[in-house]
Each structure stands twice: as structure tokens, then as C-alpha cells.
Scaffold this active site. Structure first.
Site, PDB file in Angstrom:
ATOM      1  N   ASN A  82      43.869  35.265  -1.185  1.00  0.00           N
ATOM      2  CA  ASN A  82      43.915  34.010  -1.945  1.00  0.00           C
ATOM      3  C   ASN A  82      42.557  33.577  -2.501  1.00  0.00           C
ATOM      4  OD1 ASN A  82      45.046  31.046  -2.343  1.00  0.00           O
ATOM      5  ND2 ASN A  82      43.265  30.837  -0.995  1.00  0.00           N
ATOM      6  N   TYR A 115      38.037  36.053 -14.857  1.00  0.00           N
ATOM      7  CA  TYR A 115      39.152  35.623 -14.000  1.00  0.00           C
ATOM      8  C   TYR A 115      40.463  36.271 -14.468  1.00  0.00           C
ATOM      9  CZ  TYR A 115      42.286  32.211 -11.678  1.00  0.00           C
ATOM     10  OH  TYR A 115      43.252  31.605 -10.919  1.00  0.00           O
ATOM     11  N   THR A 165      43.741  21.106  -7.119  1.00  0.00           N
ATOM     12  CA  THR A 165      42.717  21.578  -6.174  1.00  0.00           C
ATOM     13  C   THR A 165      41.346  21.490  -6.840  1.00  0.00           C
ATOM     14  OG1 THR A 165      42.812  23.845  -6.970  1.00  0.00           O
ATOM     15  CG2 THR A 165      44.347  23.260  -5.193  1.00  0.00           C
TER      16      THR A 165
HETATM   17  N1  LIG Z   1      44.532  25.666  -8.801  1.00  0.00           N
HETATM   18  C1  LIG Z   1      45.346  26.192  -9.694  1.00  0.00           C
HETATM   19  O1  LIG Z   1      45.876  25.480 -10.566  1.00  0.00           O
HETATM   20  C2  LIG Z   1      45.678  27.663  -9.660  1.00  0.00           C
HETATM   21  C3  LIG Z   1      46.549  28.169 -10.614  1.00  0.00           C
HETATM   22  C4  LIG Z   1      46.897  29.511 -10.569  1.00  0.00           C
HETATM   23  C5  LIG Z   1      46.395  30.320  -9.575  1.00  0.00           C
HETATM   24  N2  LIG Z   1      45.538  29.801  -8.649  1.00  0.00           N
HETATM   25  C6  LIG Z   1      45.073  30.690  -7.574  1.00  0.00           C
HETATM   26  O2  LIG Z   1      45.398  30.126  -6.314  1.00  0.00           O
HETATM   27  C7  LIG Z   1      44.446  30.543  -5.338  1.00  0.00           C
HETATM   28  C8  LIG Z   1      43.891  29.323  -4.615  1.00  0.00           C
HETATM   29  O3  LIG Z   1      43.208  28.508  -5.557  1.00  0.00           O
HETATM   30  P1  LIG Z   1      42.802  26.995  -5.254  1.00  0.00           P
HETATM   31  O4  LIG Z   1      43.179  26.233  -6.471  1.00  0.00           O
HETATM   32  O5  LIG Z   1      43.295  26.601  -3.914  1.00  0.00           O
HETATM   33  O6  LIG Z   1      41.206  27.162  -5.260  1.00  0.00           O
HETATM   34  P2  LIG Z   1      40.063  26.367  -4.454  1.00  0.00           P
HETATM   35  O7  LIG Z   1      40.532  25.051  -3.998  1.00  0.00           O
HETATM   36  O8  LIG Z   1      38.868  26.466  -5.338  1.00  0.00           O
HETATM   37  O9  LIG Z   1      39.863  27.301  -3.161  1.00  0.00           O
HETATM   38  C9  LIG Z   1      39.346  28.602  -3.298  1.00  0.00           C
HETATM   39  C10 LIG Z   1      39.243  29.259  -1.932  1.00  0.00           C
HETATM   40  O10 LIG Z   1      38.546  30.516  -2.103  1.00  0.00           O
HETATM   41  C11 LIG Z   1      37.407  30.553  -1.246  1.00  0.00           C
HETATM   42  N3  LIG Z   1      36.287  31.244  -1.867  1.00  0.00           N
HETATM   43  C12 LIG Z   1      35.739  31.008  -3.090  1.00  0.00           C
HETATM   44  N4  LIG Z   1      34.644  31.762  -3.266  1.00  0.00           N
HETATM   45  C13 LIG Z   1      34.500  32.512  -2.133  1.00  0.00           C
HETATM   46  C14 LIG Z   1      33.545  33.474  -1.688  1.00  0.00           C
HETATM   47  N5  LIG Z   1      32.474  33.801  -2.427  1.00  0.00           N
HETATM   48  N6  LIG Z   1      33.709  34.039  -0.471  1.00  0.00           N
HETATM   49  C15 LIG Z   1      34.759  33.689   0.321  1.00  0.00           C
HETATM   50  N7  LIG Z   1      35.688  32.779  -0.041  1.00  0.00           N
HETATM   51  C16 LIG Z   1      35.550  32.191  -1.243  1.00  0.00           C
HETATM   52  C17 LIG Z   1      37.046  29.069  -1.016  1.00  0.00           C
HETATM   53  O11 LIG Z   1      36.370  28.908   0.227  1.00  0.00           O
HETATM   54  P3  LIG Z   1      34.804  28.524   0.341  1.00  0.00           P
HETATM   55  O12 LIG Z   1      34.457  27.664  -0.814  1.00  0.00           O
HETATM   56  O13 LIG Z   1      34.715  27.858   1.675  1.00  0.00           O
HETATM   57  O14 LIG Z   1      34.114  29.837   0.327  1.00  0.00           O
HETATM   58  C18 LIG Z   1      38.437  28.428  -0.943  1.00  0.00           C
HETATM   59  O15 LIG Z   1      38.966  28.554   0.352  1.00  0.00           O
HETATM   60  C19 LIG Z   1      43.384  31.334  -6.086  1.00  0.00           C
HETATM   61  O16 LIG Z   1      43.664  32.721  -5.972  1.00  0.00           O
HETATM   62  C20 LIG Z   1      43.570  30.893  -7.536  1.00  0.00           C
HETATM   63  O17 LIG Z   1      43.126  31.872  -8.440  1.00  0.00           O
HETATM   64  C21 LIG Z   1      45.158  28.499  -8.674  1.00  0.00           C
END
Ligand SMILES: NC(=O)c1ccc[n+]([C@@H]2O[C@H](COP(=O)([O-])OP(=O)(O)OC[C@H]3O[C@@H](n4cnc5c(N)ncnc54)[C@H](OP(=O)(O)O)[C@@H]3O)[C@@H](O)[C@H]2O)c1
Length: 236
Positions: free
Chosen positions: A75, A142, A179
Site C-alpha cells: 500500500n 506515479y 487522506t
Molecule cells: N488517496 C487517494 O485518493 C488514492 C487514490 C487512489 C489510490 N490511492 C492509493 O492508496 C494507497 C494509500 O494512499 P493514502 O491516500 O492512504 O496515502 P497516505 O495517506 O499518503 O499514506 C501513504 C502511506 O505510505 C507510507 N509511505 C510513504 N512513503 C514511504 C516511504 N518512503 N517508506 C515507507 N513508507 C512510506 C506512509 O507512511 P510514512 O509517511 O510513515 O512513511 C503512509 O503510511 C496508495 O497506494 C495510493 O497510491 C490513493
């Protein structure tokens, strides 16, 4: 005993999935940089060569036990740097590819290696995005990484067909969620991300789901009899 291994479970969707699985009786381990929870392990996916030994050591310890079920969610992801290719800093490009692609693949392949022989039900889901299928100006890294990961999951699904104890491999599209990733999108400059107004509108018109709402859908898919190699949208 049921095990759940999640990358990026510190916040957002990954954290919401982790909390749901804990309620369902799973032992959860999440890997992230901030590692704020009792079940967190600190790892930085932007430096694959440094994170790999620590990841392997943690998985080795977990694989020493026999589990009744194993759920894996890849994720962790990052949108930065957002902007046209001509303006991107090369080191930031490298870090993005490392987080979104190289380390994501290492995470999945290491988990498969360590748990391949365990004879229980095993599901591995990669959290994808609409960006895997659609080109958004400013998100070239991305979009490319998500498209590549979808191909990786489909290909490993075919490989798993010849394994005695296969993983069910899934691509899951969560849809848009409220998020930190969406906050970052809305704070983009129009020159870097021309579609920024559309994403601001989606937030203002209440279109974004909460991570909890999406996590319920993701966990339902993880527990379903979904066919390995398929791409499933949480909200279709
Ligand atoms: N938000 C949306 O609308 C959306 C839409 C489509 C798909 N997605 C996908 O859904 C998933 C979750 O997204 P989200 O919106 O929950 O994002 P988020 O709130 O930004 O969370 C991202 C997560 O990834 C971790 N992460 C980021 N950089 C990292 C690194 N260098 N090393 C280790 N961990 C890392 C962060 O932890 P730390 O910061 O603690 O490292 C956090 O736990 C992702 O795969 C995203 O592409 C999101």
C-alpha cells in the site's frame, strides 16, 4: 493464528485496513517511515538497498511460525515530485521510483519468498489507482509505477498457478479518499498539476470517501473468493 503484513500502515488507507484486520483477529505488522503504532516497523522504501535486510529479517521471524491465514497489502506510495518531467530533480525521481515501484516489488517478492511454502490461504493485494490506467499530466512517475505494479501482480498470479501453496494475487483500485495524499494533490500548483481544480472540486462537493469506508471494502475483497490476477475496484 492469522497474519496481516501491510506496507504504509502508519496512516491513511493502510492504517484503516490494519485497524480493521486487528478487530478481525489478525496479528498485524506494518512497515513505514514514521512507524507510530505498536505493530509498526520503521522502514524507508526510498532506499531499497538499506530497507531490504531489515525487511527480510522481520519476515524471517514471522515465517518461523505456521499461520492459518496470511493477508498481505502492498500500500505504501508517494506522489512527490508532482510536475512536468522537464522540471523534475533527478534524485527526487529516483526516490519516487524506489518507493512506488522498486521497493513495492521487493516487498511483495520478499513476502512471497518467505511464505511460499506455508500451506494456508494466502492473499496478496497491491493497492493500485485509476492512475494506473489514465495519464494525468504531472504524475508521470506515479502513473507509470502503478501501471507497472499492476503488470507485476498479474504476472506473478500466472507464476503462482504452478505453486503447491499459491498466493491469490489481486490489484485493488480504492477510488479517491480523504487522506494526506489528496491534501498534497490539492496543494499542487496548476503549472505542475493542471487538473488541480477538479480535485479541489471533488473535495468541496463531498466526493471523497473516508479511509475507513474504503478499508471496509478492501477487507471484504481480501476475504472474498476473488480470482487471482484480477483488478477489482472497491466502488465500481
Ligand atoms: N488517496 C487517494 O485518493 C488514492 C487514490 C487512489 C489510490 N490511492 C492509493 O492508496 C494507497 C494509500 O494512499 P493514502 O491516500 O492512504 O496515502 P497516505 O495517506 O499518503 O499514506 C501513504 C502511506 O505510505 C507510507 N509511505 C510513504 N512513503 C514511504 C516511504 N518512503 N517508506 C515507507 N513508507 C512510506 C506512509 O507512511 P510514512 O509517511 O510513515 O512513511 C503512509 O503510511 C496508495 O497506494 C495510493 O497510491 C490513493
Amino acid at each position: 493464528m492469522k497474519l496481516a503484513i501491510i506496507s504504509g500502515g502508519s496512516k491513511g488507507l493502510g492504517h484503516a485496513i490494519a485497524e480493521k484486520l486487528i478487530v478481525d483477529g489478525y496479528q498485524v505488522v506494518e512497515f513505514s517511515r514514521s512507524a507510530p503504532h505498536a505493530y509498526s516497523v520503521k522502514l524507508d522504501f526510498s532506499a531499497p538497498d538499506l530497507m531490504l535486510p531489515a525487511l527480510s529479517a522481520n519476515l524471517e521471524t514471522l515465517a518461523a511460525k505456521q499461520w492459518d491465514e496470511i493477508v498481505v497489502v502492498s500500500n505504501a506510495a508517494s506522489l512527490s515530485p508532482i510536475g512536468p518531467t522537464s522540471k523534475k530533480n533527478s534524485m527526487a525521481v529516483l526516490a519516487n521510483i524506489n518507493i512506488n515501484f522498486t521497493s513495492a516489488i521487493l516487498f511483495m517478492s520478499e513476502v512471497i519468498k518467505h511464505f511460499q511454502s506455508q500451506p494456508c490461504r494466502k492473499v496478496l493485494a497491491s493497492i493500485s489507482s485509476g492512475a494506473a490506467l489514465k495519464a494525468y499530466s504531472g504524475w508521470s512517475l506515479y502513473c507509470s509505477a502503478k501501471a507497472g505494479l499492476e503488470s507485476y501482480v498479474r504476472t506473478v498470479a500466472v507464476e503462482q498457478e504452478s505453486e503447491t501453496s499459491p498466493f491469490v494475487m489481486l490489484n485493488i483500485d480504492p477510488g479517491v479518499m480523504d487522506t494526506d495524499m489528496q491534501s498534497l494533490i490539492r496543494s499542487s500548483h496548476k503549472d505542475d498539476f493542471p487538473a488541480v481544480d477538479y480535485f479541489i472540486h471533488r473535495k468541496e462537493s463531498g466526493e471523497l470517501r473516508t479511509p475507513d469506508q474504503v478499508a471496509i471494502g478492501v477487507v471484504k475483497i481480501l476475504h472474498s473468493d476473488a480470482t487471482s490476477g484480477t483488478r477489482i475496484a472497491v466502488f465500481s
